[in-house]
Motif scaffolding. Structure first.
Motif, PDB file in Angstrom:
ATOM      1  N   PRO A 398       0.733  -1.375   0.003  1.00 49.58           N
ATOM      2  CA  PRO A 398       0.093  -0.036  -0.016  1.00 49.58           C
ATOM      3  C   PRO A 398       0.959   1.159   0.062  1.00 49.58           C
ATOM      4  N   ASP A 399       0.447   2.145  -0.483  1.00 48.01           N
ATOM      5  CA  ASP A 399       1.163   3.589  -0.880  1.00 48.01           C
ATOM      6  C   ASP A 399       1.363   4.140   0.450  1.00 48.01           C
ATOM      7  N   TRP A 400       0.512   4.017   1.792  1.00 50.55           N
ATOM      8  CA  TRP A 400       0.508   4.758   2.854  1.00 50.55           C
ATOM      9  C   TRP A 400       1.826   4.387   3.687  1.00 50.55           C
ATOM     10  N   LEU A 405       6.315   7.647   6.672  1.00 52.51           N
ATOM     11  CA  LEU A 405       7.505   7.736   7.281  1.00 52.51           C
ATOM     12  C   LEU A 405       7.800   9.149   7.581  1.00 52.51           C
ATOM     13  N   PRO A 406       8.636   9.384   8.577  1.00 53.72           N
ATOM     14  CA  PRO A 406       8.817  10.898   8.810  1.00 53.72           C
ATOM     15  C   PRO A 406       9.528  11.543   7.864  1.00 53.72           C
ATOM     16  N   GLY A 407       9.453  12.987   7.797  1.00 48.77           N
ATOM     17  CA  GLY A 407      10.162  13.841   6.873  1.00 48.77           C
ATOM     18  C   GLY A 407       9.283  13.940   5.543  1.00 48.77           C
ATOM     19  N   GLU A 408       9.827  14.864   4.758  1.00 46.96           N
ATOM     20  CA  GLU A 408       9.015  15.265   3.444  1.00 46.96           C
ATOM     21  C   GLU A 408       9.387  14.593   2.167  1.00 46.96           C
ATOM     22  N   TYR A 409       8.372  14.361   1.159  1.00 47.92           N
ATOM     23  CA  TYR A 409       8.677  14.015  -0.167  1.00 47.92           C
ATOM     24  C   TYR A 409       9.728  14.932  -0.819  1.00 47.92           C
ATOM     25  N   PRO A 410      10.501  14.514  -1.754  1.00 50.32           N
ATOM     26  CA  PRO A 410      11.479  15.494  -2.175  1.00 50.32           C
ATOM     27  C   PRO A 410      11.233  16.638  -3.016  1.00 50.32           C
ATOM     28  N   VAL A 411      11.610  17.650  -3.240  1.00 52.83           N
ATOM     29  CA  VAL A 411      11.124  19.028  -3.847  1.00 52.83           C
ATOM     30  C   VAL A 411      12.350  19.194  -4.792  1.00 52.83           C
ATOM     31  N   HIS A 412      12.090  19.677  -6.060  1.00 52.98           N
ATOM     32  CA  HIS A 412      12.797  20.213  -6.986  1.00 52.98           C
ATOM     33  C   HIS A 412      13.687  21.410  -6.376  1.00 52.98           C
ATOM     34  N   THR A 413      14.877  21.716  -7.013  1.00 50.41           N
ATOM     35  CA  THR A 413      15.591  22.726  -6.719  1.00 50.41           C
ATOM     36  C   THR A 413      15.420  23.800  -7.479  1.00 50.41           C
ATOM     37  N   LYS A 414      16.376  25.027  -7.310  1.00 53.31           N
ATOM     38  CA  LYS A 414      16.018  26.205  -8.442  1.00 53.31           C
ATOM     39  C   LYS A 414      16.687  25.779  -9.757  1.00 53.31           C
ATOM     40  N   ASP A 415      17.558  24.809  -9.792  1.00 52.79           N
ATOM     41  CA  ASP A 415      17.894  24.302 -11.014  1.00 52.79           C
ATOM     42  C   ASP A 415      17.043  23.397 -11.766  1.00 52.79           C
ATOM     43  N   GLN A 420      16.607  12.802  -4.843  1.00 53.78           N
ATOM     44  CA  GLN A 420      15.567  11.821  -4.236  1.00 53.78           C
ATOM     45  C   GLN A 420      16.333  11.665  -2.670  1.00 53.78           C
ATOM     46  N   ASN A 421      15.263  11.399  -1.604  1.00 47.39           N
ATOM     47  CA  ASN A 421      15.741  11.087  -0.358  1.00 47.39           C
ATOM     48  C   ASN A 421      15.066   9.871  -0.151  1.00 47.39           C
ATOM     49  N   PHE A 422      15.296   9.470   1.275  1.00 49.15           N
ATOM     50  CA  PHE A 422      14.784   7.986   1.782  1.00 49.15           C
ATOM     51  C   PHE A 422      13.170   7.769   1.445  1.00 49.15           C
ATOM     52  N   LYS A 423      12.450   8.975   1.938  1.00 51.27           N
ATOM     53  CA  LYS A 423      11.084   8.820   1.706  1.00 51.27           C
ATOM     54  C   LYS A 423      10.630   8.592   0.219  1.00 51.27           C
ATOM     55  N   GLY A 424      11.437   9.260  -0.766  1.00 50.55           N
ATOM     56  CA  GLY A 424      11.154   9.338  -2.189  1.00 50.55           C
ATOM     57  C   GLY A 424      11.335   7.884  -2.846  1.00 50.55           C
ATOM     58  N   TYR A 425      12.479   7.367  -2.062  1.00 53.79           N
ATOM     59  CA  TYR A 425      12.768   5.951  -2.616  1.00 53.79           C
ATOM     60  C   TYR A 425      11.919   4.904  -2.288  1.00 53.79           C
ATOM     61  N   VAL A 430       6.916   1.437  -3.010  1.00 55.24           N
ATOM     62  CA  VAL A 430       5.487   0.649  -2.913  1.00 55.24           C
ATOM     63  C   VAL A 430       4.780   1.121  -4.148  1.00 55.24           C
ATOM     64  N   THR A 431       5.110   2.197  -5.006  1.00 52.92           N
ATOM     65  CA  THR A 431       4.343   2.197  -6.192  1.00 52.92           C
ATOM     66  C   THR A 431       4.741   1.433  -7.449  1.00 52.92           C
ATOM     67  N   GLY A 432       5.933   0.740  -7.208  1.00 52.38           N
ATOM     68  CA  GLY A 432       6.616  -0.202  -8.266  1.00 52.38           C
ATOM     69  C   GLY A 432       7.302   0.780  -9.438  1.00 52.38           C
ATOM     70  N   ASP A 433       7.688   2.025  -9.005  1.00 55.11           N
ATOM     71  CA  ASP A 433       8.136   2.842 -10.012  1.00 55.11           C
ATOM     72  C   ASP A 433       9.818   2.314 -10.049  1.00 55.11           C
ATOM     73  N   PHE A 434      10.282   1.169 -10.337  1.00 52.52           N
ATOM     74  CA  PHE A 434      11.584   0.946 -10.507  1.00 52.52           C
ATOM     75  C   PHE A 434      11.731  -0.420 -11.255  1.00 52.52           C
TER      76      PHE A 434
END
Length: 640
Positions: A398-400, A405-415, A420-425, A430-434
């Motif tokens: 499940p996606d939940w 998990l603690p923390g935030e999902y990764p956000v794009h930079t000004k560039d 990716q961070n641990f939560k993003g991985y 869990v979504t099968g995106d690999f």
């Protein structure tokens, strides 16, 4: 060719197995007491005989044997059917296949109708004497029309000449038809005909669209004559159509008849002009003029005026029956319960060969529908697709898991870069995106139906068996759950189907839940019956040996309940299949029931039989598997 080989193999298998069975009976022991189950074991040779008999009946009554050994017989019978269809109208005029002339039957019918109208008029209280007299005169004048057509002295010379001319054409056709080289085809015409035959295809050929790869249609019976004998009948049918049209355009209308019917129509028209259209007298006059018009357009001639023409038709009919030769025997012996008939420009199978598809056509279409390039409604019946294991992991997890998990999902930079961070991985996992590695996974209509039945059955067993054992051992459980189970169990599954599909949708969830409901009640009752039927002496013996409650349940009650539970599973499988197909009929975009529902709308008999065969084979697969499980898990059954 394959059907011929299969037919011969079936004959040899049946004869060989019968001889083997007879020899086995003479050599085996016969001292086993009647009723001993050992007497029913084995007998594989009789299974072969029974299966071969069913296949042989299917081959014979579907006309597949005729198609295999005489592939052009249907095309030739089609041309014969064209001749019979062309002759039908002409023969119907004479006492050839009917008991009397059509003229005679028409005269009797119209005289009877006129007499009935006269009796109604005379007995009517709504008509005055003047109206009755006028209407009776109309009937009398209509009656006088018939002798004007049946009197040979009034038959015009031009009409006689036309009848003789038509008779001469039939005789000439018969003479030419008996010649070996009729219809005198040139070499160029022969080449063109053979090219058209090859383009049209053979009897029962499945055509697949070159663009989409889907099944377009199956040629039931090819129309273009493929053989010289077929061409002979085809040409004769065309000439007979012209002769028939010429005869039915001919009318025996002499001047006296024309004057009489014209006068009658004008009198009735003038009489009805001053009457209301709903007036009873007007309706009677209208019915009388209808009869007069039927007499006008009927082919009524003097009694002996068409004798020569009748003899010519009989002569041709004899000639065309002789020209059929061995084709008549093929029709009698290899086309049981019907034949090939023609209706206008088309031919079709009429009889068992129409609604009972041929095994060769059926398996050919089945093989095409298995392929993903053809399939059925863009989905194959069954195929293997290479699916990445990551997709399966993403489907199961499940996606939940990532959300908590603690923390935030990764956000794009000004560039414009996303690191990716641990939560993003974790979210990717869990979504099968690999990407991982691919494994073969079945898919298609058969697989969808199989998984729906399997999942519904598994959920029913996992919940129904423990609950049934609990109800069989506990007073509270039995009293609490029994009313609920007995309330919904008698309701037919199809009564629940519209409600469940409306609430849970037309996808797999609704169908699996419906099958779960079907199997649940069966498994509860089976497990409860098994638990409550355990012999008390066995429980006491285990208890006296120091067995705990769990041990008694595991080693005494559950094994004693297994026969009932496994029998319940066999019953539940059959109920689930019947319910699934009905549910897929009601709402579905895949599955065996969906395929059959669409095929029914388009009268695709081969597809319908394929779905029936698939359901039977899948049901048999489930049942054989359960029988093996029963033999392995409860070998003591029937030996206590």
């Amino acid at each position: 060719m394959l059907t011929q080989i299969v037919t011969f193999l079936i004959f040899f298998a049946v004869i060989g197995c019968i001889l083997y069975g007879r020899r086995l009976i003479r050599t085996e022991k016969v001292d086993a007491v009647f009723g001993n189950p050992e007497r029913a074991r084995g007998g594989t040779h009789w299974v072969i005989v029974g299966s071969s008999f069913l296949l042989l009946v299917w081959l014979y009554y579907s006309w597949d044997i005729a198609k295999s050994f005489y592939p052009k017989s249907a095309n030739e019978l089609c041309q014969v059917g064209k001749v019979n269809d062309s002759l039908l109208g002409l023969k119907y005029q004479f006492p050839i296949e009917e008991r009397e002339f059509k003229s005679t039957a028409q005269i009797k019918k119209e005289n009877k109708n006129l007499q009935l109208i006269l009796e109604e008029i005379q007995s009517s209280n709504e008509l005055n004497d003047q109206q009755k007299t006028i209407l009776a005169s109309f009937i009398n004048k209509t009656n006088q029309l018939i002798p004007l057509l049946t009197n040979e002295d009034l038959l015009e010379i031009e009409t006689k000449q036309k009848i003789d001319e038509i008779t001469g054409k039939i005789n000439l056709l018969t003479e030419n038809f008996q010649k070996p080289d009729y219809p005198f085809e040139t070499e160029q015409e022969y080449n063109e005909r053979q090219k058209a035959v090859s383009e049209e295809g053979g009897w029962g050929i499945v055509k697949v669209s070159a663009g989409t790869g889907s099944i377009e249609n199956t040629i039931e019976v090819p129309l273009i004559p493929a053989t010289d004998r077929g061409l002979k009948f085809h040409a004769a049918a065309q000439e007979l159509n012209l002769i028939s049209d010429e005869f039915f355009k001919l009318r025996n209308h002499n001047p006296e008849f024309k004057d009489q019917i014209k006068s009658l129509k004008e009198e009735i028209k003038a009489y009805r002009k001053d009457l209301d259209s709903e007036d009873l007298s007007s309706n009677y006059a209208k019915n009388i003029v209808k009869i007069a018009r039927r007499i006008e357009f009927a082919s009524i001639y003097p009694p002996n005026a068409l004798d020569k023409m009748q003899n010519a038709i009989i002569k041709f009919d004899v000639a065309q029956n002789e020209a059929q030769g061995g084709l008549r025997f093929i029709d009698i012996f290899l086309f049981p319960a019907g034949t090939i008939v023609a209706s206008g420009p088309s031919c079709s199978e009429q009889g068992s060969g129409r609604w009972l598809p041929k095994p060769s056509d059926t398996f050919n279409k089945f093989a095409l529908m298995l392929k993903p390039s053809v399939g059925y409604k863009d989905i194959p019946l069954l195929w293997i697709d290479m699916v990445d294991v990551s997709k399966m992991i993403g489907f199961i997890l499940p996606d939940w898991i990532a959300d908590i998990l603690p923390g935030e999902y990764p956000v794009h930079t000004k560039d414009g870069i996303v690191k990716q961070n641990f939560k993003g991985y974790v979210l990717k996992v869990v979504t099968g995106d690999f990407d991982l590695f691919k494994v073969p996974v079945p898919y298609g209509h058969i697989w969808d139906s199989f998984m729906r039945v399997f999942l519904g059955l598994v959920f029913g067993i996992l919940i129904g068996v423990p609950l049934g054992l609990f109800m069989g051992l506990n007073r509270f459980a039995k009293g609490f759950f029994d009313p609920l189970i007995e309330l919904y169990r008698p309701v037919p599954p199809l009564a629940w189907a519209p409600l469940i599909i409306s609430v849970l949708g037309i996808d797999n969830t609704g169908k699996v839940f419906l099958l779960f409901m079907v199997s649940l009640s069966i498994m509860i009752i089976s497990a409860r019956a098994g638990a409550s039927g355990t012999q008390l002496s066995k429980i006491h013996a285990a208890h006296s040996l120091g067995a705990s409650k769990k041990q008694i349940l595991r080693y005494v009650i559950f094994p004693n309940s297994l026969p009932e539970i496994l029998t319940g599973i066999r019953v539940a499988v059959g109920m689930c299949w019947g319910t699934l197909v009905a549910a897929e009929f009601l709402a579905g975009t895949t599955g065996i029931g969906f395929v059959e529902n669409v095929a029914k709308k388009y009268f695709q008999y081969e597809v319908i039989w394929i779905t029936i065969f698939i359901m039977g084979m899948l049901g048999l697969l489930f049942d054989v598997t359960l029988r093996k499980i029963i033999d392995k898990t409860i070998p003591w059954r029937g030996k206590g």
